[in-house]
Design a protein around this motif. Sequence first.
Motif, PDB file in Angstrom:
ATOM      1  N   PRO A 132       0.668  -1.609  -0.032  1.00  0.00           N
ATOM      2  CA  PRO A 132      -0.012   0.083  -0.494  1.00  0.00           C
ATOM      3  C   PRO A 132       0.776   1.153   0.127  1.00  0.00           C
ATOM      4  O   PRO A 132       0.804   1.867  -0.877  1.00  0.00           O
ATOM      5  N   ASP A 133       1.892   1.222   0.777  1.00  0.00           N
ATOM      6  CA  ASP A 133       2.605   3.054   0.875  1.00  0.00           C
ATOM      7  C   ASP A 133       3.273   3.009  -0.414  1.00  0.00           C
ATOM      8  O   ASP A 133       3.740   4.027  -1.302  1.00  0.00           O
ATOM      9  N   GLU A 134       3.774   1.388  -0.754  1.00  0.00           N
ATOM     10  CA  GLU A 134       4.464   2.196  -2.899  1.00  0.00           C
ATOM     11  C   GLU A 134       3.666   2.322  -3.027  1.00  0.00           C
ATOM     12  O   GLU A 134       4.181   3.130  -4.366  1.00  0.00           O
ATOM     13  N   ARG A 135       2.608   1.837  -3.267  1.00  0.00           N
ATOM     14  CA  ARG A 135       1.983   1.737  -4.259  1.00  0.00           C
ATOM     15  C   ARG A 135       0.881   4.047  -4.151  1.00  0.00           C
ATOM     16  O   ARG A 135       0.894   4.220  -4.669  1.00  0.00           O
ATOM     17  N   ALA A 136       1.069   3.960  -2.931  1.00  0.00           N
ATOM     18  CA  ALA A 136       0.767   4.981  -2.665  1.00  0.00           C
ATOM     19  C   ALA A 136       1.570   6.409  -3.236  1.00  0.00           C
ATOM     20  O   ALA A 136       0.960   7.519  -3.204  1.00  0.00           O
ATOM     21  N   VAL A 137       2.768   5.920  -2.555  1.00  0.00           N
ATOM     22  CA  VAL A 137       3.932   6.874  -3.721  1.00  0.00           C
ATOM     23  C   VAL A 137       3.952   6.553  -4.952  1.00  0.00           C
ATOM     24  O   VAL A 137       4.552   8.128  -5.783  1.00  0.00           O
ATOM     25  N   ARG A 138       3.878   5.942  -5.424  1.00  0.00           N
ATOM     26  CA  ARG A 138       3.854   5.956  -6.938  1.00  0.00           C
ATOM     27  C   ARG A 138       2.919   6.582  -8.120  1.00  0.00           C
ATOM     28  O   ARG A 138       3.071   7.311  -8.594  1.00  0.00           O
ATOM     29  N   ASP A 139       1.639   6.313  -7.518  1.00  0.00           N
ATOM     30  CA  ASP A 139       0.395   7.250  -7.381  1.00  0.00           C
ATOM     31  C   ASP A 139       0.835   7.971  -7.727  1.00  0.00           C
ATOM     32  O   ASP A 139       0.305   9.290  -8.156  1.00  0.00           O
ATOM     33  N   ALA A 140       0.909   9.055  -6.532  1.00  0.00           N
ATOM     34  CA  ALA A 140       1.143  10.664  -6.014  1.00  0.00           C
ATOM     35  C   ALA A 140       2.910  10.657  -7.495  1.00  0.00           C
ATOM     36  O   ALA A 140       2.300  11.979  -7.652  1.00  0.00           O
ATOM     37  N   ARG A 141       3.142  10.311  -7.566  1.00  0.00           N
ATOM     38  CA  ARG A 141       5.049  10.261  -8.566  1.00  0.00           C
ATOM     39  C   ARG A 141       3.929  10.185  -9.453  1.00  0.00           C
ATOM     40  O   ARG A 141       4.469  11.794 -10.196  1.00  0.00           O
ATOM     41  N   LEU A 142       3.100   9.323 -10.018  1.00  0.00           N
ATOM     42  CA  LEU A 142       2.382   9.204 -11.616  1.00  0.00           C
ATOM     43  C   LEU A 142       1.446  11.188 -11.753  1.00  0.00           C
ATOM     44  O   LEU A 142       1.761  11.053 -13.061  1.00  0.00           O
ATOM     45  N   ALA A 143       0.872  11.316 -10.591  1.00  0.00           N
ATOM     46  CA  ALA A 143      -0.025  12.456 -10.571  1.00  0.00           C
ATOM     47  C   ALA A 143       0.545  13.744 -10.864  1.00  0.00           C
ATOM     48  O   ALA A 143       0.409  14.317 -12.074  1.00  0.00           O
ATOM     49  N   ALA A 144       1.733  13.716 -10.480  1.00  0.00           N
ATOM     50  CA  ALA A 144       3.471  14.898 -10.308  1.00  0.00           C
ATOM     51  C   ALA A 144       3.446  14.614 -11.706  1.00  0.00           C
ATOM     52  O   ALA A 144       3.620  15.694 -12.349  1.00  0.00           O
ATOM     53  N   LEU A 145       3.638  14.084 -12.138  1.00  0.00           N
ATOM     54  CA  LEU A 145       4.065  13.696 -13.931  1.00  0.00           C
ATOM     55  C   LEU A 145       2.773  14.337 -14.691  1.00  0.00           C
ATOM     56  O   LEU A 145       3.347  14.986 -15.600  1.00  0.00           O
ATOM     57  N   GLY A 146       1.636  13.676 -14.198  1.00  0.00           N
ATOM     58  CA  GLY A 146       1.228  13.913 -15.406  1.00  0.00           C
ATOM     59  C   GLY A 146       0.363  15.332 -14.949  1.00  0.00           C
ATOM     60  O   GLY A 146       0.136  16.268 -16.256  1.00  0.00           O
TER      61      GLY A 146
END
Length: 203
Positions: free
Chosen positions: A132-146
Amino acid sequence: MVPRSPETPRSERAAVPRNGLSDAPDATLAQRAADGDTVAFGELVRRHGGYLRAFAIRLTGSAADADDAVQETLIAAWERLDTLSDPAAVRGWLTSILSRKATDRLRKRRPTDGVIGTEPTEVEPVAPEAGPDERAVRDARLAALGRALDSLPATERQCWVLREISGHSYDEIAEQLGVSSSTVRGALARARTAVMAKMEEWR
């Protein structure tokens, strides 16, 4: 539909894993789909459809254009599967077809058509085993990239996506976008600088 190559003897066909097509590698699915197996092709679509749509949205900035480009890509892919030289590289092959379909739609679009929307920004699915923590970080990073990509002018965004995600050469990007290679290099340099600045906190 293009003619299929002569039927491969059953003994030489790609073996299906015991757990079914959902566990089959891309190469097996592509080989079976090239022989007309619609179930195998459906599994390829299920496996890569989300990636293709996200890629198309990033490239076109329009969910409607992205959906149309993906649909056209899948139709073309089904008709041309027997021309795929490396079945294991089916995702890259699909992405190449999609980039051409998407840029064709961009050329036809009127200057006032569509703006970048707030569609999902993910272009690479999170590994199922991620916590869950890794997914949350990944999602936040992808949102920032978007958000960083959405802030770019259209040509810079398209050059970045085609180069950094699809791996196209400068000349290929220039041909697809109908601009010069020097324009691509300049747009890509500006896009990289802008994206790096906006993603500084994630470095």
